[in-house]
Design an enzyme around this catalytic site. Structure first.
Site, PDB file in Angstrom:
ATOM      1  CG  HIS A  24      -1.970  -1.092   1.100  1.00 56.50           C
ATOM      2  ND1 HIS A  24      -3.270  -0.860   0.706  1.00 56.50           N
ATOM      3  CD2 HIS A  24      -1.873  -2.440   1.267  1.00 56.50           C
ATOM      4  CE1 HIS A  24      -3.928  -2.016   0.662  1.00 56.50           C
ATOM      5  NE2 HIS A  24      -3.104  -2.975   1.003  1.00 56.50           N
ATOM      6  CG  ASP A 121      -4.657   2.304   1.384  1.00 58.12           C
ATOM      7  OD1 ASP A 121      -3.652   2.104   0.704  1.00 58.12           O
ATOM      8  OD2 ASP A 121      -5.394   1.386   1.823  1.00 58.12           O
TER       9      ASP A 121
HETATM   10  N1  UDP Z   1      -7.534  -6.221  -0.282  1.00 60.55           N
HETATM   11  C1  UDP Z   1      -8.561  -5.714  -0.966  1.00 60.55           C
HETATM   12  N2  UDP Z   1      -9.570  -5.172  -0.272  1.00 60.55           N
HETATM   13  C2  UDP Z   1      -9.581  -5.116   1.054  1.00 60.55           C
HETATM   14  C3  UDP Z   1      -8.516  -5.659   1.737  1.00 60.55           C
HETATM   15  C4  UDP Z   1      -7.493  -6.183   1.039  1.00 60.55           C
HETATM   16  O1  UDP Z   1      -8.600  -5.747  -2.176  1.00 60.55           O
HETATM   17  O2  UDP Z   1     -10.535  -4.592   1.651  1.00 60.55           O
HETATM   18  C5  UDP Z   1      -6.467  -6.794  -0.997  1.00 60.55           C
HETATM   19  C6  UDP Z   1      -5.223  -6.041  -0.667  1.00 60.55           C
HETATM   20  O3  UDP Z   1      -4.829  -5.184  -1.719  1.00 60.55           O
HETATM   21  C7  UDP Z   1      -4.245  -7.112  -0.449  1.00 60.55           C
HETATM   22  C8  UDP Z   1      -4.984  -8.409  -0.278  1.00 60.55           C
HETATM   23  O4  UDP Z   1      -6.343  -8.120  -0.530  1.00 60.55           O
HETATM   24  O5  UDP Z   1      -3.371  -7.210  -1.548  1.00 60.55           O
HETATM   25  C9  UDP Z   1      -4.795  -9.001   1.061  1.00 60.55           C
HETATM   26  O6  UDP Z   1      -4.223  -8.123   1.930  1.00 60.55           O
HETATM   27  P1  UDP Z   1      -2.670  -8.116   2.192  1.00 60.55           P
HETATM   28  O7  UDP Z   1      -2.515  -7.998   3.631  1.00 60.55           O
HETATM   29  O8  UDP Z   1      -2.011  -9.231   1.471  1.00 60.55           O
HETATM   30  O9  UDP Z   1      -2.266  -6.707   1.569  1.00 60.55           O
HETATM   31  P2  UDP Z   1      -1.097  -6.354   0.576  1.00 60.55           P
HETATM   32  O10 UDP Z   1      -0.003  -5.840   1.438  1.00 60.55           O
HETATM   33  O11 UDP Z   1      -0.756  -7.605  -0.193  1.00 60.55           O
HETATM   34  O12 UDP Z   1      -1.657  -5.308  -0.337  1.00 60.55           O
END
Ligand code: UDP
Ligand code: UDP
Length: 456
Positions: A24, A121
């Site tokens: 993010h 975000d």
């Molecule tokens: N995600 C999403 N919507 C949400 C929460 C998470 O699309 O409300 C996505 C988010 O971008 C993420 C993944 O689902 O890639 C799972 O979260 P993660 O902790 O892996 O976040 P990342 O750091 O991979 O973005």
């Protein structure tokens, strides 16, 4: 973001509120840099308490490289971790920030010159869009995953509204049917979504509902990568009344992200090396690491492998030899490089020696590989990654072995990994398609700069 009534040159002042996790933060930095380099004043809002070292290091580097960007620290209230159904430190940090939303408005209201726009975000939308409504500013969402994932994100609250634990214990059994041309199979859903009480699921539903109230959705993708998904979202085929999706991808890496280079890579022939990385927060079991290592050896290709042993880097204490084993290091001597540090991923992907990428399909990794024209072997481990893997496969950018399942499931054996790596490296169609998408990525990048200069 333009103000047609202004007679003096209008300089938009945009506050970007980022959340947690490199997946993010990185696109937030890149968006901030893009805006700051194109005649906007940017205020970057962070919480100084971060989960990982990678986050705190990159925030410092980012802010020191962009002295013209105003940094505001947002102090969050502590969260009682026993009050929520998850132990994932990144999910907990999202929740901590979400629950402190009411503290942000006064901080932003004191901005000078006054703000003209907010960018929030996606993981913070549910509390920050309402909490900043009193500022009367257009609030855009930064969506850091794929447009296909955004379709699920926007539609999921409707699906979950039908949930009735007594009568329909498994509303997901037929997948999420979004419209006649899009059904997300149950097996692709981020696993925590299957438990509606899980913190991730409650955040997902709340954020998904709220994005409809935003001024627009800035998304790190581009037409040449996700034509259909963007069209469906913008034509109201996913959720009626969804604000405009504005593709701002591929968000270009900032100079501060550049590493020192890897002399080992410089000495390898063009397209000969497989790059292997599973992003910033995915660790594998030692057993799976062993199979992957042997798979790389049996593939016959040279490799650059970034090993990660723990989800949070601060906990990652064992040395690389302890993780992959001394025997492996011996065998790999002339075949590859194994590291356990933060690497400059875009620097590696854009190196001419790299011919393929074994990736978990974190969306930033997919977009970066697309930008660099590198074919992928998708090996999703969790979250949105199967949906992103489907984008990779259906766009012709590589292969996804669906039967491998999620990380932490059944052990994927070395021989199979080696075979799929060979398929990745040999297949000319992937190379041609990746080169084609790279060209579109570069054009999209120019268009985004033009769009920002015209005031979005
Ligand atoms: N995600 C999403 N919507 C949400 C929460 C998470 O699309 O409300 C996505 C988010 O971008 C993420 C993944 O689902 O890639 C799972 O979260 P993660 O902790 O892996 O976040 P990342 O750091 O991979 O973005
Ligand atoms: N990354 C990097 N070096 C590393 C590990 C990760 O530069 O050693 C970057 C990667 O290029 C990407 C981000 O961290 O921009 C990871 O985001 P992604 O969505 O791919 O996966 P996540 O880490 O969120 O699962």
């Amino acid at each position: 973001m333009s103000n047609p009534n202004e007679t003096k040159p209008f300089i938009p002042h945009i506050a970007i509120l980022t959340s947690s996790g490199m997946g993010h933060l990185t696109p937030s930095f890149r968006l901030a840099a893009l805006l700051a380099n194109n005649n906007c004043l940017v205020t970057f809002v962070t919480t100084h308490l971060t989960v990982s070292l990678a986050e705190s290091n990159s925030i410092s580097s980012f802010l020191s490289t962009f002295p013209q960007i105003i940094s505001r620290n947002f102090t969050v209230l502590p969260l009682d971790p026993t009050s929520v159904n998850s132990t994932d430190p990144f999910f907990l940090q999202w929740e901590t920030i979400r629950r402190s939303a009411h503290l942000l408005s006064p901080l932003l209201a004191s901005s000078s010159p006054p703000l003209t726009t907010l960018v929030t975000d996606m993981m913070l939308a549910s509390s920050f869009v309402p909490a900043t409504a009193d500022l009367c500013l257009p609030n855009y969402i930064l969506f850091t995953s794929s447009a296909k994932m955004c379709s699920l994100f926007a539609y999921f609250p409707t699906a979950i509204a039908a949930y009735d634990s007594n009568e329909k214990p498994d509303i997901f059994s037929n997948g999420i049917h979004i419209n006649d041309s899009l059904t997300i199979p149950k097996s692709w859903l981020p696993p925590p979504l299957l438990d509606p009480t899980h913190l991730f699921a409650t955040q997902f539903v709340a954020n998904g509902k709220q994005i409809i109230e935003s001024a627009g959705i800035l998304i790190n993708t581009f037409e040449g990568l996700e034509t259909e998904s963007l069209q469906s979202l913008n034509r109201g085929n996913i959720v009626k009344g969804l604000p405009q999706m504005i593709p701002v991808g591929p968000l270009a890496p900032c100079d501060f992200e550049r590493g020192q280079g890897l002399p080992w890579l410089d000495n390898q022939p063009d397209n000969s090396v497989v790059y292997v990385s599973f992003g910033s927060r995915t660790s594998m079991s030692r057993e799976q690491i062993k199979e992957l290592g042997n798979g790389l050896l049996t593939s016959g290709y040279k490799f650059l492998w970034v090993v990660k042993d723990k989800k949070v880097d601060k906990d990652d204490e064992d040395g690389v030899e302890e993780i992959v084993g001394h025997e492996f290091i011996e065998k790999a001597k002339d075949k590859g490089l194994v590291v356990k540090t933060w690497v400059d991923q875009v620097g590696i992907l854009s190196h001419q020696a790299v011919g393929g990428f074994v990736t978990h399909c974190g969306w930033n990794s997919v977009v970066e590989a697309a930008l660099c024209g590198v074919p992928m072997l998708a090996w999703p481990q969790g979250g949105d990654q199967k949906i992103n893997a489907n984008v990779v496969e259906s766009r012709g950018l590589g292969l996804w072995v669906e039967s491998w399942g999620w990380g932490g499931g059944e052990l994927v054996k070395a021989e199979e990994i080696g075979t799929k790596i060979r398929e990745l490296m040999i297949n000319e169609r992937f190379k041609i398609e990746a080169a084609h998408v790279k060209e579109k990525a570069n054009n999209a990048n120019k268009n985004v700069r033009a769009l920002i200069n015209q005031g979005l």
